[in-house]
Write an enzyme that holds these catalytic residues in place. Structure first.
Site, PDB file in Angstrom:
ATOM      1  N   TYR A   1       4.394  -2.500  35.654  1.00  0.00           N
ATOM      2  CA  TYR A   1       5.755  -2.190  36.100  1.00  0.00           C
ATOM      3  C   TYR A   1       5.991  -2.690  37.523  1.00  0.00           C
ATOM      4  CZ  TYR A   1       9.972   0.600  37.029  1.00  0.00           C
ATOM      5  OH  TYR A   1      11.245   1.001  37.345  1.00  0.00           O
TER       6      TYR A   1
ATOM      7  N   THR B   1      15.179   9.109  40.763  1.00  0.00           N
ATOM      8  CA  THR B   1      16.494   9.568  40.325  1.00  0.00           C
ATOM      9  C   THR B   1      16.329  10.585  39.204  1.00  0.00           C
ATOM     10  OG1 THR B   1      17.344   7.366  40.831  1.00  0.00           O
ATOM     11  CG2 THR B   1      18.753   8.788  39.524  1.00  0.00           C
TER      12      THR B   1
END
Length: 419
Positions: free
Chosen positions: A230, A260
């Site tokens: 990632y 988030t």
């Protein structure tokens, strides 16, 4: 004379006979009509009773049909009307995911034409089903690793697993999505003259040696660690964006997104906030990896969406941090969520995860100065909204008598594979 009298009498008899016949005929007709009207009255009365019985039997069916019609008659959220010159054709890859679906909502309500592309690896159709059938909305089941041919003005490239369990479950797929998928979207942007926004990540900073992290910091990333698929995938995606900008003139925007949270997070995605909330709601121990002294800075999803739209429509081509500079330790988050849920769950400490960043806090001066953006949703307000969302999700699952648990790690070729 006698003959004339006889003739008169016979004439009277004929008239009398005719009169009697007429009277008999009238009496017969009256009798038949009376019988007919009586039968008609009886029949009509019977028909009324029959109709009443039919109505009583059909009434529940009519109510069910009415309910079905109401359920199928789509009621969309309010959408602004934009003229042709202001309305944009916007593609959102990964638009059925957590952040992508909230971005879809905003752009749709702003009056744009939105096409969502998702292969549903981590996204869910239910996140955008309230727009299905709207004339400005289209949903395409497609993997961005394969080329896509479509006419658009803007591309929000959000396609990629974002939580560690998801991107480590299939690291090769994660790499392909962030490299080949990004190449395909940049190629599309080049062909149709669209502007592309890449949803990059704070993970490009790795386990940072600079605090807080600003956009000029190059990062400290392990290129062969468990998170590299990632981290490095997003770093390469950024490199690709600027190569296409310099060589082909493609307009690019790069958002480095920090932690988030909010509604529509996947229940088993393994992220800090969703883990703690679900564990607290279900009375399970809140699992903290390591000592809990690692820091994170969480923003509510609506703040992030506003920042993405502002960045897309700005003239800033260099990377921009989008996050909340309010920093807390993981242990503080665990205690806060436990308090908000009013849970009796205990805090359980587990071994620290490999390459887990120790400090994470964005420097958002660039976003403030150039976009006029900063988070506005207070942490506790956002957490309460998210807790309510997960409470409803658990309630729905309980009603269906099925509450999924995170699956244990599976082994493949001697290596752990996580869900």
């Amino acid at each position: 004379m006698m003959k004339r009298v006889i003739w008169l009498i016979s004439g009277l008899n004929r008239r009398m006979m005719k009169l009697l016949f007429a009277l008999a005929l009238i009496a017969y007709i009256a009798s038949v009509w009376g019988t007919y009207t009586n039968m008609r009255s009886i029949q009509e009365h019977g028909d009324i009773k029959l109709e009443q019985r039919i109505d009583e039997a059909v009434a529940p069916l009519r109510e069910k049909i009415r309910d079905l019609e109401q359920s199928f008659s789509q009621k969309y959220p309010p959408v602004k009307f934009l003229s042709e010159k202001d309305r944009k054709r916007i593609l959102i890859t990964g638009g059925a995911g957590f952040v992508g679906s909230h971005l879809t909502d905003k752009l749709m309500m702003d009056g744009h034409e939105v096409t969502v592309v998702d292969n549903f690896f981590t996204g869910r159709k239910r996140n955008v089903e309230h727009w299905i059938g709207h004339e400005n909305f289209e949903l395409i089941n497609h993997d961005v690793v394969e080329p896509l041919y479509i006419e658009v003005d803007q591309i929000y490239h959000l396609a990629s697993p974002a939580s560690p369990p998801n991107y480590m479950y299939n690291p090769i797929k994660t790499l392909k999505t962030n490299t080949i998928g990004t190449l395909n979207m940049l190629g599309l942007a080049k062909r149709v003259g669209a502007r592309l926004l890449l949803a990059s990540t704070s993970e490009v900073y790795g386990d940072p040696e600079v605090h807080p992290q600003n956009e000029e910091y190059w990062g400290h990333v392990n290129p062969i660690g468990p998170r590299a698929c990632y981290d490095e995938g997003k770093r390469v995606a950024e490199t690709m964006c600027y190569a296409y900008m310099k060589q082909e003139g493609v307009e690019v925007r790069v958002a480095r997104i920090f932690n988030t949270f909010g509604s529509r997070m996947h229940m088993n995605d393994g992220r800090v906030v969703s883990n703690f909330i679900l564990q607290a709601l279900q009375g399970e121990p809140l699992t903290v990896y390591g000592t809990g002294s690692q820091t994170r800075a969480f923003q509510y999803v609506s703040d992030l969406v506003n920042g993405l739209v502002l960045l897309m429509n700005s003239n800033i081509s260099s990377p921009v941090n989008l996050g909340n500079p309010e920093e807390h330790t993981i242990l503080e988050f665990a205690r806060l969520i436990k308090s908000l849920v009013v849970s009796r769950s205990q805090i359980q400490f587990l071994p620290e995860a490999q390459d887990d960043p120790q400090r994470r806090r964005p420097d958002i001066r660039k976003a403030k100065m150039m976009l006029g953006w900063e988070p506005v949703v207070p942490l506790e307000e956002g957490l309460n909204k998210t807790i309510q969302y997960f409470s409803r999700e658990l309630e729905h699952q309980a009603n269906n008598q099925y509450i999924p648990k995170p699956k244990a790690a599976r082994m493949k070729k001697g290596r752990p594979r996580h869900n």
